[in-house]
Design a protein around this motif. Structure first.
Motif, mmCIF file in Angstrom:
data_model
loop_
_atom_site.group_PDB
_atom_site.id
_atom_site.type_symbol
_atom_site.label_atom_id
_atom_site.label_comp_id
_atom_site.label_asym_id
_atom_site.label_seq_id
_atom_site.Cartn_x
_atom_site.Cartn_y
_atom_site.Cartn_z
ATOM 1 N N ALA A 128 56.776 104.391 77.424
ATOM 2 C CA ALA A 128 57.904 105.016 76.721
ATOM 3 C C ALA A 128 58.223 104.248 75.441
ATOM 4 C CB ALA A 128 59.128 105.078 77.633
ATOM 5 N N ASP A 129 58.171 102.929 75.512
ATOM 6 C CA ASP A 129 58.484 102.086 74.351
ATOM 7 C C ASP A 129 57.511 102.340 73.200
ATOM 8 O OD1 ASP A 129 60.055 99.836 73.199
ATOM 9 O OD2 ASP A 129 58.115 98.809 73.262
ATOM 10 N N ARG A 130 56.280 102.648 73.514
ATOM 11 C CA ARG A 130 55.266 102.870 72.472
ATOM 12 C C ARG A 130 55.424 104.199 71.736
ATOM 13 N NH1 ARG A 130 50.048 102.431 75.371
ATOM 14 N NH2 ARG A 130 51.099 101.812 77.254
ATOM 15 N N ARG A 131 56.321 105.056 72.171
ATOM 16 C CA ARG A 131 56.533 106.339 71.482
ATOM 17 C C ARG A 131 57.008 106.145 70.047
ATOM 18 N NH1 ARG A 131 58.144 111.454 74.477
ATOM 19 N NH2 ARG A 131 59.175 111.760 72.485
ATOM 20 N N LYS A 132 57.811 105.122 69.804
ATOM 21 C CA LYS A 132 58.337 104.802 68.472
ATOM 22 C C LYS A 132 59.137 105.948 67.859
ATOM 23 C CE LYS A 132 56.826 100.665 68.583
ATOM 24 N NZ LYS A 132 57.765 99.685 69.077
ATOM 25 N N ASP A 133 59.898 106.620 68.711
ATOM 26 C CA ASP A 133 60.867 107.608 68.239
ATOM 27 C C ASP A 133 62.154 107.409 69.040
ATOM 28 O OD1 ASP A 133 60.290 108.705 70.745
ATOM 29 O OD2 ASP A 133 59.502 110.582 69.970
ATOM 30 N N ALA A 134 63.190 108.151 68.705
ATOM 31 C CA ALA A 134 64.490 107.949 69.360
ATOM 32 C C ALA A 134 64.411 108.193 70.860
ATOM 33 C CB ALA A 134 65.542 108.848 68.721
ATOM 34 N N ASP A 141 64.479 102.202 78.235
ATOM 35 C CA ASP A 141 65.599 101.559 78.922
ATOM 36 C C ASP A 141 66.095 102.395 80.097
ATOM 37 O OD1 ASP A 141 66.682 98.987 77.340
ATOM 38 O OD2 ASP A 141 65.676 100.376 75.997
ATOM 39 N N VAL A 142 65.986 103.706 79.996
ATOM 40 C CA VAL A 142 66.327 104.571 81.126
ATOM 41 C C VAL A 142 65.387 104.257 82.292
ATOM 42 C CG1 VAL A 142 66.249 106.979 81.925
ATOM 43 C CG2 VAL A 142 67.439 106.402 79.802
ATOM 44 N N ILE A 143 64.096 104.154 82.010
ATOM 45 C CA ILE A 143 63.132 103.846 83.074
ATOM 46 C C ILE A 143 63.367 102.441 83.617
ATOM 47 C CG2 ILE A 143 60.684 103.570 83.623
ATOM 48 C CD1 ILE A 143 60.155 105.741 81.429
ATOM 49 N N ALA A 144 63.607 101.467 82.730
ATOM 50 C CA ALA A 144 63.915 100.104 83.187
ATOM 51 C C ALA A 144 65.167 100.111 84.069
ATOM 52 C CB ALA A 144 64.099 99.171 81.993
ATOM 53 N N GLY A 145 66.152 100.920 83.706
ATOM 54 C CA GLY A 145 67.355 101.044 84.515
ATOM 55 C C GLY A 145 67.074 101.647 85.877
#
Length: 165
Positions: A128-134, A141-145
């Motif tokens: 998800a972090d690699r998407r580089k969009d909003a 962070d949603v997934i980490a949560g």
């Protein structure tokens, strides 16, 4: 500071150094407590969704065209992720009628686990972090949560003798 930047930085909390993400996650704790007191876990869950949507809308407006939206000062994503990590604590307090602050070990676990998953970025968090969009900024962070919330449930089960290893 524009409205979008105020939302993305949580009113400037993301400008604190060092570790703006940790400051953002820490700021989420008393806000989650207040939301729990006002409306229980259902209000916390609803406002988490609103915060996530607000982040998706605010982040692109807070950066210039072509700029990386994943800036350290944007901590609205930490707010949403930390709140998700706290859902089991809020639900547990509500379900048992306990004072949510009496479940402080769960709050500490939610904070530590969320920061661990947010920083380490295992598997889907990294994707998800690699998407580089909003959406990617918020989604990691949603997934980490969610990972942290599962960890909180497992630790609570162990701590209450429900699960034996």
């Amino acid at each position: 500071m524009t409205g979008a930047r105020m939302i993305a930085t949580l009113g400037g909390i993301g400008l604190l150094r060092p570790a703006p993400g940790t400051w953002g996650a820490a700021a989420a704790l008393p806000l989650a407590w207040a939301l729990h007191l006002l409306g229980g876990p259902w209000l916390l869950i609803a406002v988490t969704g609103i915060a996530a949507l607000a982040g998706v809308r605010a982040i692109p407006r807070a950066v210039g065209p072509g700029e990386d939206p994943d800036r350290p000062e944007f901590v609205i994503d930490e707010l949403a992720g930390q709140w998700i990590a706290l859902w089991p604590v809020s639900l547990g307090a509500w379900g048992t009628g306990a004072d949510v602050l009496a479940l402080w070990p769960g709050i500490v676990a939610a904070f530590v686990l969320f920061r661990l998953f947010d920083i380490a970025k295992p598997g889907p968090v990294d994707r998800a972090d690699r998407r580089k969009d909003a959406v990617g900024v918020m989604l990691d962070d949603v997934i980490a949560g969610l990972f942290a919330a599962v960890g909180v449930v497992i630790l609570a089960a162990i701590g209450h003798g429900v699960m034996l290893l």
